[in-house]
Design a protein around this motif. Structure first.
Motif, PDB file in Angstrom:
ATOM      1  N   LEU A   1       0.636  -1.182   0.009  1.00 33.62           N
ATOM      2  CA  LEU A   1       0.178  -0.100   0.026  1.00 33.62           C
ATOM      3  C   LEU A   1       0.941   1.299  -0.120  1.00 33.62           C
ATOM      4  O   LEU A   1       0.395   2.319  -0.458  1.00 33.62           O
ATOM      5  N   HIS A   2       2.198   1.221   0.589  1.00 35.16           N
ATOM      6  CA  HIS A   2       2.855   2.292   0.687  1.00 35.16           C
ATOM      7  C   HIS A   2       4.333   2.218  -0.188  1.00 35.16           C
ATOM      8  O   HIS A   2       5.010   3.227  -0.106  1.00 35.16           O
ATOM      9  N   GLU A   3       4.127   1.408  -1.359  1.00 29.53           N
ATOM     10  CA  GLU A   3       5.220   1.414  -2.176  1.00 29.53           C
ATOM     11  C   GLU A   3       5.494   2.698  -2.908  1.00 29.53           C
ATOM     12  O   GLU A   3       6.534   3.191  -3.364  1.00 29.53           O
ATOM     13  N   GLY A   4       4.003   3.293  -3.323  1.00 29.15           N
ATOM     14  CA  GLY A   4       4.433   4.600  -4.104  1.00 29.15           C
ATOM     15  C   GLY A   4       4.812   5.642  -3.614  1.00 29.15           C
ATOM     16  O   GLY A   4       5.684   6.613  -4.017  1.00 29.15           O
TER      17      GLY A   4
ATOM     18  N   GLY B   1       8.490   5.172  -2.836  1.00 32.92           N
ATOM     19  CA  GLY B   1       9.205   5.535  -4.153  1.00 32.92           C
ATOM     20  C   GLY B   1       9.275   7.101  -4.334  1.00 32.92           C
ATOM     21  O   GLY B   1      10.392   7.595  -4.476  1.00 32.92           O
ATOM     22  N   GLU B   2       8.149   7.714  -3.928  1.00 35.90           N
ATOM     23  CA  GLU B   2       8.272   9.330  -4.034  1.00 35.90           C
ATOM     24  C   GLU B   2       9.403   9.914  -3.153  1.00 35.90           C
ATOM     25  O   GLU B   2      10.113  10.752  -3.394  1.00 35.90           O
ATOM     26  N   ARG B   3       9.656   9.295  -2.106  1.00 38.17           N
ATOM     27  CA  ARG B   3      10.451   9.693  -1.099  1.00 38.17           C
ATOM     28  C   ARG B   3      11.982   9.152  -1.126  1.00 38.17           C
ATOM     29  O   ARG B   3      12.866   9.544  -0.305  1.00 38.17           O
ATOM     30  N   GLY B   4      12.235   8.324  -1.982  1.00 37.53           N
ATOM     31  CA  GLY B   4      13.414   7.743  -2.232  1.00 37.53           C
ATOM     32  C   GLY B   4      13.881   6.846  -1.066  1.00 37.53           C
ATOM     33  O   GLY B   4      14.981   6.568  -0.719  1.00 37.53           O
ATOM     34  N   VAL B   5      12.840   6.034  -0.653  1.00 38.85           N
ATOM     35  CA  VAL B   5      13.174   5.259   0.560  1.00 38.85           C
ATOM     36  C   VAL B   5      12.501   3.684   0.224  1.00 38.85           C
ATOM     37  O   VAL B   5      11.478   3.643  -0.306  1.00 38.85           O
ATOM     38  N   ALA B   6      13.304   2.885   0.867  1.00 41.51           N
ATOM     39  CA  ALA B   6      13.204   1.344   0.226  1.00 41.51           C
ATOM     40  C   ALA B   6      12.288   1.079   1.547  1.00 41.51           C
ATOM     41  O   ALA B   6      12.214   1.263   2.536  1.00 41.51           O
TER      42      ALA B   6
ATOM     43  N   LEU C   1      -0.659  -0.361  11.770  1.00 42.03           N
ATOM     44  CA  LEU C   1       0.418  -0.317  10.968  1.00 42.03           C
ATOM     45  C   LEU C   1       0.596   0.747   9.773  1.00 42.03           C
ATOM     46  O   LEU C   1       1.408   1.098   9.753  1.00 42.03           O
ATOM     47  N   ILE C   2      -0.431   1.022   9.326  1.00 40.31           N
ATOM     48  CA  ILE C   2      -0.356   2.191   8.344  1.00 40.31           C
ATOM     49  C   ILE C   2       0.191   3.300   9.002  1.00 40.31           C
ATOM     50  O   ILE C   2       1.169   3.937   8.473  1.00 40.31           O
ATOM     51  N   ASP C   3      -0.470   3.839  10.069  1.00 36.66           N
ATOM     52  CA  ASP C   3       0.066   4.847  10.853  1.00 36.66           C
ATOM     53  C   ASP C   3       1.480   4.974  11.157  1.00 36.66           C
ATOM     54  O   ASP C   3       2.266   6.105  10.970  1.00 36.66           O
ATOM     55  N   VAL C   4       1.900   3.835  11.774  1.00 32.59           N
ATOM     56  CA  VAL C   4       3.182   3.598  11.976  1.00 32.59           C
ATOM     57  C   VAL C   4       4.392   3.433  10.889  1.00 32.59           C
ATOM     58  O   VAL C   4       5.362   4.177  10.877  1.00 32.59           O
ATOM     59  N   VAL C   5       3.901   2.841   9.831  1.00 31.15           N
ATOM     60  CA  VAL C   5       4.584   2.865   8.702  1.00 31.15           C
ATOM     61  C   VAL C   5       4.745   4.262   7.920  1.00 31.15           C
ATOM     62  O   VAL C   5       5.796   4.954   7.718  1.00 31.15           O
ATOM     63  N   GLN C   6       3.532   5.083   7.997  1.00 31.19           N
ATOM     64  CA  GLN C   6       3.697   6.389   7.359  1.00 31.19           C
ATOM     65  C   GLN C   6       4.913   7.400   8.219  1.00 31.19           C
ATOM     66  O   GLN C   6       5.469   8.116   7.535  1.00 31.19           O
ATOM     67  N   ASN C   7       4.675   7.254   9.840  1.00 32.22           N
ATOM     68  CA  ASN C   7       5.582   8.020  10.649  1.00 32.22           C
ATOM     69  C   ASN C   7       7.003   7.457  10.065  1.00 32.22           C
ATOM     70  O   ASN C   7       8.028   8.415  10.060  1.00 32.22           O
ATOM     71  N   ALA C   8       7.346   6.207   9.933  1.00 30.00           N
ATOM     72  CA  ALA C   8       8.792   5.793   9.597  1.00 30.00           C
ATOM     73  C   ALA C   8       9.189   6.478   8.419  1.00 30.00           C
ATOM     74  O   ALA C   8      10.318   6.739   8.175  1.00 30.00           O
ATOM     75  N   LEU C   9       8.255   6.338   7.436  1.00 30.43           N
ATOM     76  CA  LEU C   9       8.656   6.971   5.957  1.00 30.43           C
ATOM     77  C   LEU C   9       8.862   8.341   6.071  1.00 30.43           C
ATOM     78  O   LEU C   9       9.630   8.939   5.253  1.00 30.43           O
ATOM     79  N   ASP C  10       8.218   9.210   6.984  1.00 27.39           N
ATOM     80  CA  ASP C  10       8.447  10.672   6.926  1.00 27.39           C
ATOM     81  C   ASP C  10       9.564  10.889   7.797  1.00 27.39           C
ATOM     82  O   ASP C  10      10.194  11.865   7.315  1.00 27.39           O
ATOM     83  N   ALA C  11      10.217   9.843   8.667  1.00 22.03           N
ATOM     84  CA  ALA C  11      11.372  10.101   9.391  1.00 22.03           C
ATOM     85  C   ALA C  11      12.402   9.579   8.546  1.00 22.03           C
ATOM     86  O   ALA C  11      13.854  10.130   8.878  1.00 22.03           O
TER      87      ALA C  11
END
Length: 358
Positions: free
Chosen positions: A215-218, A221-226, A248-258
């Motif tokens: 769900l968070h691949e896009g 990818g925009e943020r250059g994070v694997a 899990l969605i909230d935690v993964v989004q926080n991780a991608l932001d950081a």
């Protein structure tokens, strides 16, 4: 054991003339304060019986050799019977009086404590009522604002089709800000709603991690994070899949932001040896200071410039509704680890019977 020993010591020091007799008064007061009234009266009866034994031994001279010469020698220290009887009466009265005073002090203290506890409970109840009112009010306000924002967003989209250049760019900024406001309002609505009952089932937790990662691949990818899910043995949890996916969605989004560009966010699920199952979401971001790590679970506390501070508070509430927990800790080498703990899926009855058979 204490009373026979005290009796022997008292007799060796002169019976009713012993200098230890006055110690009965603080003993009577202490027992009345520390113990229940029935037990305190029973102890007072023991003390009075002890005084009676001392008086009988002293007045009859039954153990004259026990009185040391230091206190006058012989069975008596020279006091006449009238004085000893007066001492006996005063001692009995004072033992009973200190017992009464101790019981009264205990009741007074318990009454004060009960009054303080009632006042505390009343204050907590009033505070909870105010919190409920404010939560309900914020939810109503957020709900009322959703429709006007949707209208603004729709009008901006219609106008954007008719303009070009600088005005179109400004409208795009407006639409992004409206989207952000809608996200904040949705967070308020989720937080203000009471937690719905769980719809628990056997959920493959590793599969849920893969769904959230896809769900968070896009976004990644925009943020250059694997974004990677660490493979391992199948892990089953007993939980509400929809609510755990939300956490899990909230935690993964926080991780991608950081997470900085070029790093990897990892998800891993496993069965804990001590029982239950775990999911870790690891990033290599700046991490959180120890004094902030727990505060981010408080409503309104956030480290994001445009965050609402409700996501982690709601996520922890959802995990605790499952009987689990959501926690954050520092990652070795830098970054942060968000850990979700959940109950393991119960075994079917047939499997339990097979394990029980030797």
């Amino acid at each position: 054991m204490a009373f026979p020993l005290f009796t022997v010591v008292n007799l060796s020091l002169g019976g009713l003339e012993s200098p230890l007799i006055p110690l009965m008064l603080p003993a009577s007061l202490a027992t009345a304060i520390l113990f229940t009234p029935a037990r305190a009266r029973r102890w007072a009866g023991y003390l009075l019986a002890l005084v009676g034994v001392q008086a009988a031994v002293t007045l009859t001279g039954a153990v004259e050799d026990l009185v040391p010469a230091l206190f006058g020698g012989g069975p008596r220290a020279g006091h006449n019977n009238a004085l000893l009887l007066t001492m006996l009466a005063v001692t009995v009265f004072l033992v009973m009086w200190t017992n009464f005073i101790g019981i009264h002090l205990r009741r007074t203290y318990r009454g004060m404590v009960r009054t303080a506890l009632d006042a505390r409970d009343e204050a907590l109840s009033a505070h909870e009522e105010r919190v409920r009112s404010l939560t309900t009010l914020s939810g109503e306000i957020a709900h009322e604002l959703k429709n006007p924002l949707a209208s603004v967003k729709g009008l901006a989209a219609m106008i954007a089709r008719e303009v070009e250049g600088r005005p179109a760019e400004r409208l795009a900024v407006l639409r992004r800000e409206v989207d952000r406001m809608q996200e904040i309002l949705e967070g308020f609505l989720n937080f203000s709603r009471p937690l719905l009952p769980l719809n628990e089932a056997h959920v493959p937790l590793d599969g849920l991690c893969r769904q959230v990662a896809e769900l968070h691949e896009g976004m990644a990818g925009e943020r250059g994070v694997a974004l990677r899910v660490t493979e391992g043995p199948p892990v089953e949890a007993w939980c509400d899949a929809r609510k755990v996916r939300q956490v899990l969605i909230d935690v993964v989004q926080n991780a991608l932001d950081a997470a900085p560009r070029g790093t990897t966010v990892e998800l891993q699920a496993w069965t804990a040896p001590e029982g239950g199952v775990r999911v870790e979401v690891r990033d290599l971001g700046p991490g959180l200071a120890a004094e902030v790590r727990e505060r981010v679970f408080e409503p309104g506390i956030t480290t994001k410039p445009h965050g609402s501070g409700l996501g982690l508070a709601l996520s922890r509430a959802l995990m605790r509704q499952h009987g689990g927990e959501l926690s954050l800790r520092a990652r070795e080498g830098g970054g942060c680890v968000a850990e979700l703990s959940l109950p393991a899926a119960p075994q079917p009855v047939e499997a339990q019977r097979k394990e029980a058979v030797p």
